[in-house]
Design an enzyme around this catalytic site. Structure first.
Site, PDB file in Angstrom:
ATOM      1  CG  ASP A 114       8.218  14.704  25.120  1.00  0.00           C
ATOM      2  OD1 ASP A 114       7.291  15.488  24.842  1.00  0.00           O
ATOM      3  OD2 ASP A 114       8.120  13.789  25.969  1.00  0.00           O
ATOM      4  CG  HIS A 161       4.823  12.924  24.881  1.00  0.00           C
ATOM      5  ND1 HIS A 161       5.398  13.141  26.114  1.00  0.00           N
ATOM      6  CD2 HIS A 161       3.543  12.558  25.127  1.00  0.00           C
ATOM      7  CE1 HIS A 161       4.515  12.920  27.066  1.00  0.00           C
ATOM      8  NE2 HIS A 161       3.378  12.568  26.492  1.00  0.00           N
TER       9      HIS A 161
END
Length: 233
Positions: free
Chosen positions: A171, A202
């Site tokens: 992420d 993400h």
């Protein structure tokens, strides 16, 4: 779409929430907390998914104080992202928490709700779900790729209900140092559970999105379902 109106507790008006109803009642309820893109097609689909598991799902419009009815598409270009970030930056998160608490009260008052309520948030909503874990009486909390949690874990002693964090290893909004700070900050908190998913980015659980990973999403969603069943009935 099915919606309900919820009165803001500060007297400033009311806001809408997408409502998905389970087939069987009584049932627990889940407050579905939006990404930075508003209560869009993704949030409505996620709410329908939660309802299909046998829970009420209530997804409140948290941008209503700036612009009611926001529904953006993260895969439709940079302009949508720019609007989303502007709305996120313009949000008063304290008022958003108040609106989420009002949504919890509205969910508990639904005919056929068993009185148990959890929160589940994504991205910005993942942060707000963790904030609700620190400052609400919900029965459980689930955060998918929440942002900025490393700045909140110092208050972990305030967690009073089972709280699960789904974190994407790759992420870009939650780099390795932040992930380590989150894990370290919650290591001694019995009610908190941190799950890190290797190699995914993400929004890995956003079906159809550019970062969607079916395997990681299935594992995360299975863990989510187990917690909801355990805590909400």
């Amino acid at each position: 779409m099915p919606e309900i109106k919820i009165a803001a507790t500060d007297g400033s008006g009311s806001f809408s929430a997408y409502l998905a109803e389970p087939a069987k009642k009584p049932a627990g309820a889940v407050i579905m907390i939006q990404e930075i893109f508003g209560v869009n097609a993704t949030m409505r689909a996620l709410s329908d998914w939660v309802a299909s598991m046998g829970f009420w799902a209530v997804s409140p419009d948290l941008f209503w104080r700036q612009e009611p009815g926001v529904s953006l598409d993260p895969d439709a270009g940079q302009e949508q992202w720019q609007r989303a970030f502007a709305l996120m930056n313009g949000m008063d998160q304290g008022l958003a928490i108040a609106d989420l608490k009002a949504s919890m009260a509205a969910a508990r008052a639904l005919p056929g709700c068993n009185g148990k309520v959890g929160t589940m948030g994504f991205c910005l909503g993942g942060r707000l779900a963790f904030m609700m874990a620190l400052d609400s009486d919900a029965d459980c909390h689930i955060s998918y790729y929440g942002v900025g949690l490393e700045g909140l874990v110092g208050n972990a002693a305030k967690i009073t209900a089972p709280t699960m964090l789904h974190i994407a290893e790759a992420d870009k909004f939650v780099p390795p140092a932040a992930q380590q700070a989150i894990a370290d900050g919650l290591a001694d908190t019995r009610l908190a559970r941190v799950e890190i998913y290797p190699g995914v980015d993400h929004a890995f659980a956003r079906v159809g999105g550019h970062s969607y990973d079916a395997r990681a999403a299935a594992i995360a969603n299975g863990r989510t379902a187990e917690l909801l069943v355990k805590m909400l009935g």
